[in-house]
Enzyme design. Structure first.
Site, mmCIF file in Angstrom:
data_model
loop_
_atom_site.group_PDB
_atom_site.id
_atom_site.type_symbol
_atom_site.label_atom_id
_atom_site.label_comp_id
_atom_site.label_asym_id
_atom_site.label_seq_id
_atom_site.Cartn_x
_atom_site.Cartn_y
_atom_site.Cartn_z
ATOM 1 N N TYR A 70 29.866 78.200 12.324
ATOM 2 C CA TYR A 70 29.221 78.628 11.073
ATOM 3 C C TYR A 70 28.785 77.427 10.234
ATOM 4 C CZ TYR A 70 29.850 83.549 11.964
ATOM 5 O OH TYR A 70 29.748 84.813 12.521
ATOM 6 N N ARG A 73 25.532 76.441 11.584
ATOM 7 C CA ARG A 73 24.486 77.386 11.198
ATOM 8 C C ARG A 73 24.154 77.256 9.711
ATOM 9 N NH1 ARG A 73 26.491 82.907 13.219
ATOM 10 N NH2 ARG A 73 24.511 83.600 12.341
ATOM 11 N N ASP A 107 21.098 84.955 6.269
ATOM 12 C CA ASP A 107 20.558 83.675 5.784
ATOM 13 C C ASP A 107 20.013 83.698 4.362
ATOM 14 O OD1 ASP A 107 18.040 84.964 6.170
ATOM 15 O OD2 ASP A 107 17.805 84.104 8.179
ATOM 16 N N HIS A 122 25.085 92.793 7.154
ATOM 17 C CA HIS A 122 26.071 91.963 7.855
ATOM 18 C C HIS A 122 26.570 90.794 7.005
ATOM 19 C CE1 HIS A 122 24.445 93.584 11.990
ATOM 20 N NE2 HIS A 122 25.212 94.454 11.355
ATOM 21 N N CYS A 154 46.169 82.047 -1.404
ATOM 22 C CA CYS A 154 47.204 82.511 -0.462
ATOM 23 C C CYS A 154 47.348 81.648 0.789
ATOM 24 C CB CYS A 154 46.919 83.964 -0.064
ATOM 25 S SG CYS A 154 45.442 84.129 0.950
ATOM 26 N N SER A 193 16.659 93.415 18.129
ATOM 27 C CA SER A 193 16.728 93.967 19.484
ATOM 28 C C SER A 193 17.223 95.415 19.464
ATOM 29 C CB SER A 193 17.641 93.101 20.357
ATOM 30 O OG SER A 193 18.893 92.933 19.723
#
Ligand code: BJW
Length: 249
Positions: A70, A73, A107, A122, A154, A193
């Protein structure tokens, strides 16, 4: 801009629409230089399938690997910009009573391009929360050596606020998306897709309603044959051309 000719019935469906719902996937950001999920384009992405990295189990097994994937990305996204596809969609909103952009992308490019009514199914890579308790992290403490960094409340490892396989989608966004699909008179599916659920359910729900449906994708998908119009091409070329065909400047 490349001149693309569209059937007149398609152009009038676009011009005459009032309430429009658009589902977008990774393909709309491909021309910004962001790799899609199911086309092997880079070493990192072709070595691991999304199902092997984008899951809570993968994070439990190897949080460092998932976190670093990540981070990589995030830096790609930070160095990229919305492309003509995102921008054309934001301009089209001015011609319709209502446009709801339902995106599977994390994004933030639709908002950067100027789209206002965006539902992120998402999540968003720019938000960070902790794995155990979902405490949001306003600022990352990158002074510690821990990878991933720890939650300041935490001590649980931090993760991006995105939706992994097996996790629930945000209920508010999912309901609003279903409502927009149920009320639209024109539906677009762009750069997805259509294999990941429940987002794909929304595509098939729009098709079942019998309203005009348009797919934009260079490749065929399992839904292609069910659309009113299935346009084979890149979103960054098709959307600006469609904007120009419907409302010539
Ligand atoms: C271009 C282009 C250009 C290229 N222009 N186009 C029903 C049936 C079967 C399975 C399930 C089901 N319901 C639920 C499931 C399980 C699962 C699922 O769908 N599995 C399938 C793989 C079979 N779904 C889930 O787990 C979901 N949660 C859920 O259902 O919760 C309820 C539940 C919980 C517990 C138990 C049971 C139920 C969550 C799904 C989360 C998906 N997350 C990811 C990662 C997000 C974070 C991140 O980015 O890292 O979301 S995976 C990945 O796939 C990402 C994407 O948003 C998503 C969709 O991919 P997308 O966008 O379509 O990209 P690609 O690469 O597949 O396609 C790109 C397309 O662009 C291609 O077609 C190209 O041709 C095209 N293209 N260039 C236009 N220039």
């Amino acid at each position: 801009m490349m001149a693309i000719s569209f059937p007149e019935s398609l152009v009038s469906a676009v011009r005459g629409a009032k309430k429009v719902a658009v589902m977008t996937g990774a393909g709309i950001s491909a021309e910004s230089g962001i790799p899609t999920f199911r086309e092997a384009q880079t070493v990192l992405w072709s070595r691991f399938r999304p199902e092997e990295l984008a899951t809570p189990e993968a994070f439990r097994r190897d949080p460092k690997r998932v976190w670093e994937w990540y981070q990589w990305r995030r830096s790609l996204i930070a160095n990229a910009r919305p492309n003509p596809g995102h921008l054309a969609l934001a301009t089209m909103a001015n011609h319709w009573q209502k446009l709801t952009v339902i995106t599977q992308n994390i994004d933030g490019f639709h908002q950067l391009a100027g789209s206002r009514n965006v539902l992120e199914l998402h999540g968003n890579i720019h938000r960070t929360k902790c794995f155990e308790n979902h405490h949001f992290a306003e600022k990352l403490d990158l002074t510690s050596d821990a990878i991933p960094p720890r939650c300041q409340q935490c001590q649980s490892p931090l993760r991006p606020d995105v939706v992994w396989f097996g996790e629930m989608l945000p209920q508010k966004e999912l309901s609003a998306a279903a409502e927009a699909v149920g009320a639209c008179d024109l539906f677009f599916s762009i750069g997805t897709s259509s294999v990941v659920y429940p987002a794909a359910d929304l595509v098939f729900a729009a098709i079942r309603r019998g309203v005009a449906t348009i797919e934009i994708n260079p490749a065929e998908t399992p839904a292609s044959s069910s659309f009113s119009f299935s346009l084979r091409g890149a979103a960054g070329e098709m959307l600006p051309s469609l904007l120009q065909a419907a409302w010539p400047q």
